[in-house]
Design an enzyme around this catalytic site. Structure first.
Site, short mmCIF file in Angstrom:
data_model
loop_
_atom_site.label_atom_id
_atom_site.label_comp_id
_atom_site.label_asym_id
_atom_site.label_seq_id
_atom_site.Cartn_x
_atom_site.Cartn_y
_atom_site.Cartn_z
N TRP A 357 0.83 -1.21 0.00
CA TRP A 357 0.00 0.00 0.00
C TRP A 357 0.86 1.25 0.00
O TRP A 357 0.41 2.34 -0.32
CB TRP A 357 -0.96 0.01 1.19
CG TRP A 357 -0.30 0.27 2.54
CD1 TRP A 357 0.65 -0.48 3.13
CD2 TRP A 357 -0.55 1.37 3.43
NE1 TRP A 357 1.01 0.06 4.35
CE2 TRP A 357 0.29 1.20 4.56
CE3 TRP A 357 -1.41 2.47 3.39
CZ2 TRP A 357 0.30 2.09 5.64
CZ3 TRP A 357 -1.40 3.35 4.47
CH2 TRP A 357 -0.56 3.17 5.58
N ASP A 358 2.13 1.09 0.34
CA ASP A 358 3.07 2.22 0.36
C ASP A 358 3.01 2.99 -0.96
O ASP A 358 3.15 4.22 -0.98
CB ASP A 358 4.51 1.71 0.51
CG ASP A 358 4.73 0.80 1.71
OD1 ASP A 358 3.79 0.11 2.11
OD2 ASP A 358 5.87 0.76 2.21
N GLU A 488 0.73 -1.80 13.01
CA GLU A 488 0.83 -3.27 13.08
C GLU A 488 1.18 -3.76 14.48
O GLU A 488 1.37 -4.96 14.68
CB GLU A 488 1.84 -3.77 12.05
CG GLU A 488 1.34 -3.57 10.63
CD GLU A 488 2.34 -3.99 9.57
OE1 GLU A 488 3.52 -4.16 9.89
OE2 GLU A 488 1.92 -4.13 8.40
N LYS A 601 2.96 1.71 16.43
CA LYS A 601 4.11 1.60 15.52
C LYS A 601 4.16 2.78 14.54
O LYS A 601 5.21 3.32 14.25
CB LYS A 601 4.01 0.28 14.75
CG LYS A 601 5.13 0.02 13.78
CD LYS A 601 4.90 -1.30 13.04
CE LYS A 601 6.00 -1.59 12.04
NZ LYS A 601 5.68 -2.72 11.17
N GLN A 602 3.00 3.12 14.00
CA GLN A 602 2.97 4.12 12.92
C GLN A 602 1.61 4.80 12.89
O GLN A 602 0.64 4.28 13.44
CB GLN A 602 3.25 3.45 11.59
CG GLN A 602 2.17 2.48 11.14
CD GLN A 602 2.68 1.51 10.10
OE1 GLN A 602 3.09 0.41 10.41
NE2 GLN A 602 2.64 1.92 8.83
#
Ligand code: BGC
Length: 770
Positions: A357-358, A488, A601-602
């Site tokens: 998906w990046d 994640e 995480k993000q």
């Protein structure tokens, strides 16, 4: 962190050779040209720690899946970017002793990546155990003009001896992936051929039958004089070389020019690939080193002329953004719709080199503004071509009637990720693909794309969402169960705010796109409806019911959007309370401990706030930012850029700047202690976003470009270029104000600090700060 690289505006420079840093440097100094790439391994033999990496775009290997416990729905293979035969090798023997930096003393070592010219250089002095001292200078590039051609100039100058120097240029196909699941080698060799002054190897992948042919040709010069050669030839099954030996006196320079051709069956017929390789190598040789270099440097200058960002007053920041832009432009050039952008590009094996998906979430905004629309269009068409596979993928998981679930990781449209919490649950990737279509259309104005390719993808994705939700009798709402959001460090949660928000947005946008196509091209609309068996009334009624009755978790007390249900039950501690020694936590904590912690995480909720910023007032953005930023560890490279953009949005320029440094120097300073595995190519687009969308405040508002620039106090000025619809704009922001030059295209109307201005073609606008 590991800060061993020298700051410089156009170059990345390593001074002094430290074998401990060599694998990291192999990643950082990587070269690519869209068609191929390689880590910065040494040309000469090196017996120390190295990760060999030579990659050919689009050539991959479906390595049989390896998991502890098989789950239904797992893919059979994991597609790996393939370590291909290496063509850079030139062994060097000095009076019989092999030059090997792991075995000799090295001084005055300087490795330089010249990003302006796309050239990797190295100089050093080696003191061999036989007492010979020599100076070595190397220069290497992968032509960005002749993208099947690589070039090396390698020279040796004896400093304290007269003697014999041997060069052994070779191609070695006895290579393997370090991440091979079953320690298998993935290549069969079809041809190995060594001729006087040249050599070739054709190799074929054991599965999928990709063919790759590598060829080389070379010349040797002494102090600028071309030498006659009478090479000894070696032609082994997997290795071909020539050995040439020369008498050289002290201070004479012996230089070898090695021309390489790298061809794959993606672009050549298998029966002709060897012949074609002869031609490619011969024509590179004829062009010659000087001309190849000149054309290559000129093309890089052209690339920089519309993608560079210039920062005045902060060398570390300047170097970093150029490094990010350079790596992106080396990885994907956008001419070939079969190719995509792996998270590590051509710099390492991790992540399998496949599409994530990046691409849509991070790379699309970069390419939209820095390249012609065709480049992004090719990225979108790549997914369009995989629609049928996405439908089959969803069908494997029990979805029906044309619902499409795009894979988390893919090469050819098939899923190849095999951790259930990601493969089956990290479904937000579907939304990123839909959002990229929206982004492309609003940025380029190419509405026709919806008719041609966009609408059926949007419908497939929306059909998936409409089946993936569950109607909760208890809540009298639709819920989204068992998902993994972008963060994640949480798996299998219910009602991830980001995923649910994205899902209903897709449902709305798909309907807007349908209305547009119906209006603009009714025949095409009817054709799509009939091809997809679309029951307009029934399907859209269901979508609208979901849109109206979707459940989004919110913290009653603060009004913060909750990452997922139950997030507030976690012990609420902050990132600053963590001992830096246990960071990154995924290298220190058990997985259950990570899952139970509140650490993120993000960007997750903030990823959604970023995408749909126009739907929220500043107070809401601020509240969510203030809550989530202190809990976010940024242990995914994709994270700090989004936080930086939002920090700029709420005017917290200091934080935005620090997050910018983190995102932009992530690899150069190895924040996450993993650069030896390869670079974070896709997040580099996020770095660009944190300047242009963050500090520059660039948005598209009602079909017009809008800029709301700020400037960090560390910078005197910064400037960037943006392609928007038919225009190329040059934006310069300084403490004094903002200037916009309309460099290409017709007159344009845009918003600057929320006021509307018209800039005539080839003119500029300057707004001075009050
Ligand atoms: C991130 C994902 C990302 C992947 C590849 C992971 O660490 O969590 O969001 O897609 O890396 O970049």
């Amino acid at each position: 962190m590991n800060e061993y690289l020298k700051h410089d505006e156009w170059c990345v420079i390593e001074e002094g050779f430290n074998p401990e840093n060599h694998r990291s440097s192999e990643s950082i100094f990587s070269l690519g040209n869209g068609n191929m790439g390689q880590r910065a391994m040494f040309e000469e033999h090196y017996s120390g720690k190295t990760l060999q990496g030579t990659y050919v775009a689009g050539v991959y290997y479906p390595d049989k899946t390896r998991v502890g416990w098989w789950k239904n729905g797992y893919p059979e293979y994991f597609a790996k970017v393939l370590n291909a035969p290496t063509w850079i090798g030139i062994d060097v023997k000095i009076n019989g002793e092999m030059l090997d930096l792991a075995k000799c003393e090295t001084s005055d070592f300087v490795r330089t990546l010249n990003m302006k010219e796309g050239v990797l250089e190295r100089t050093f002095i080696a003191s061999m155990s036989n007492g010979n001292k020599l100076k070595v200078e190397t220069k290497r590039f992968l032509s960005i003009v002749d993208t099947e051609v690589g070039m090396i100039r390698y020279s040796v100058t004896p400093l304290n001896f007269d003697g014999k120097i041997k060069f052994i240029p070779y191609i070695d196909a006895d290579v393997m992936n370090s991440d091979s699941n079953y320690d298998e080698k993935f290549w069969d060799i079809l041809v190995s051929k060594s001729l006087s002054g040249e050599a070739y190897i054709t190799a074929k992948t054991k599965k999928l039958d990709f063919h790759v042919c590598m060829g080389m040709k070379y010349d040797v010069y002494k102090d600028g004089q071309k030498l006659e050669m009478n090479p000894a030839l070696t032609e082994d099954a997997k290795y071909v070389s020539n050995t040439v030996e020369f008498e050289v006196e002290q201070d004479e320079e012996l230089a070898i020019y090695k021309y390489a051709g790298v061809l794959s069956s993606l672009n050549h017929s298998k029966s002709e690939i060897l012949n074609d390789a002869h031609k490619v190598v011969a024509s590179a040789y004829e062009k010659g080193y000087g001309k190849l270099l000149e054309e290559h440097v000129a093309r890089w200058a052209d690339k920089w002329s519309h993608s560079d960002i210039v920062i005045e007053g902060d060398v570390a920041a300047q170097q970093a953004i150029r490094f990010n832009i350079f790596q992106l432009n080396q990885t994907y050039t956008g001419e070939d719709e079969r190719l995509n952008i792996g998270p590590k590009g051509f710099t390492g094996e991790k992540y399998g080199g496949s599409t994530y998906w990046d691409t849509e979430a991070y790379c699309v905004p970069f390419y939209l503004s820095t390249s012609k629309p065709e480049v992004t269009r090719n990225l979108l068409i790549y997914r369009h071509k995989h629609l049928q596979r996405a439908i089959e993928n969803a069908a494997k998981l029990g979805f029906t009637d044309g619902a499409a679930l795009y894979p988390m990781v893919t090469m050819n449209g098939e899923e190849c990720h095999n951790e259930w919490e990601i493969t089956f649950e990290e479904i937000h990737r579907n939304g990123a693909i839909a959002f990229a279509i929206y982004n492309y259309v609003r940025h380029t104005g190419d509405q026709k794309y919806l008719e041609e390719y966009g609408l059926d993808v949007l419908i497939g994705i929306t059909r998936f969402w409409s089946q993936r939700v569950t109607y909760s009798q208890a809540k009298k709402k639709y819920v989204m169960l068992g998902v993994t959001g972008p963060n994640e460090y949480e798996n299998n949660v219910n009602n991830n705010w980001y995923t649910s928000t994205l899902a209903t947005w897709c449902m709305k946008y798909t309907q807007e796109a349908m209305a547009f196509v119906k209006e603009s091209n009714t025949n095409r609309f009817n054709e799509i409806m009939s091809d997809l068996n679309f029951d307009f009334n029934q399907e859209t009624a269901k979508w609208n019911d979901i849109i109206e009755n979707m459940y989004y978790p919110i913290d009653e007390e603060t009004g913060v959007f909750l990452q997922q249900e139950g997030y507030m039950d976690k012990e609420q501690i902050l990132a600053v309370d963590l001992d830096p020694k246990i960071r990154p936590i995924n290298q220190h904590w058990s997985w259950d401990r990570i899952l139970r912690s509140c650490f993120i995480k993000q960007a997750d909720v903030l990823q959604g706030v970023y995408l749909f910023e126009d739907k929220f007032d500043l107070e809401t953005i601020q509240k969510n930012y203030d809550f989530y930023e202190p809990r976010t560890l940024h242990e995914s490279s994709l994270s700090p850029c989004i936080h930086s953009i939002l920090a700029s949005k709420i005017g917290d320029i200091e934080r935005a700047y620090n997050l910018y440094l983190r995102t932009s120097r992530l690899d150069l300073d190895d924040y996450n202690k993993e650069v030896h595995e390869g670079l974070h190519i896709t997040s580099m687009a996020g770095t660009w976003m944190s300047i242009v969308e963050g500090f520059g405040g660039m948005r598209v508002v009602n079909g017009k470009l809008s800029l709301n620039p700020l400037i960090p106090k560390e910078w005197k000025s910064y400037s960037f270029k943006v392609r928007f619809r038919g225009n190329l704009l040059n934006v310069r922001v300084s403490e004094e104000g903002v200037g916009v030059i309309n460099e290409e295209g017709e007159n344009i109307t845009l918003f600057l600090q929320d006021d509307e201005y018209k800039i005539e073609k080839s003119s500029s606008l300057v707004i001075e700060n009050a």
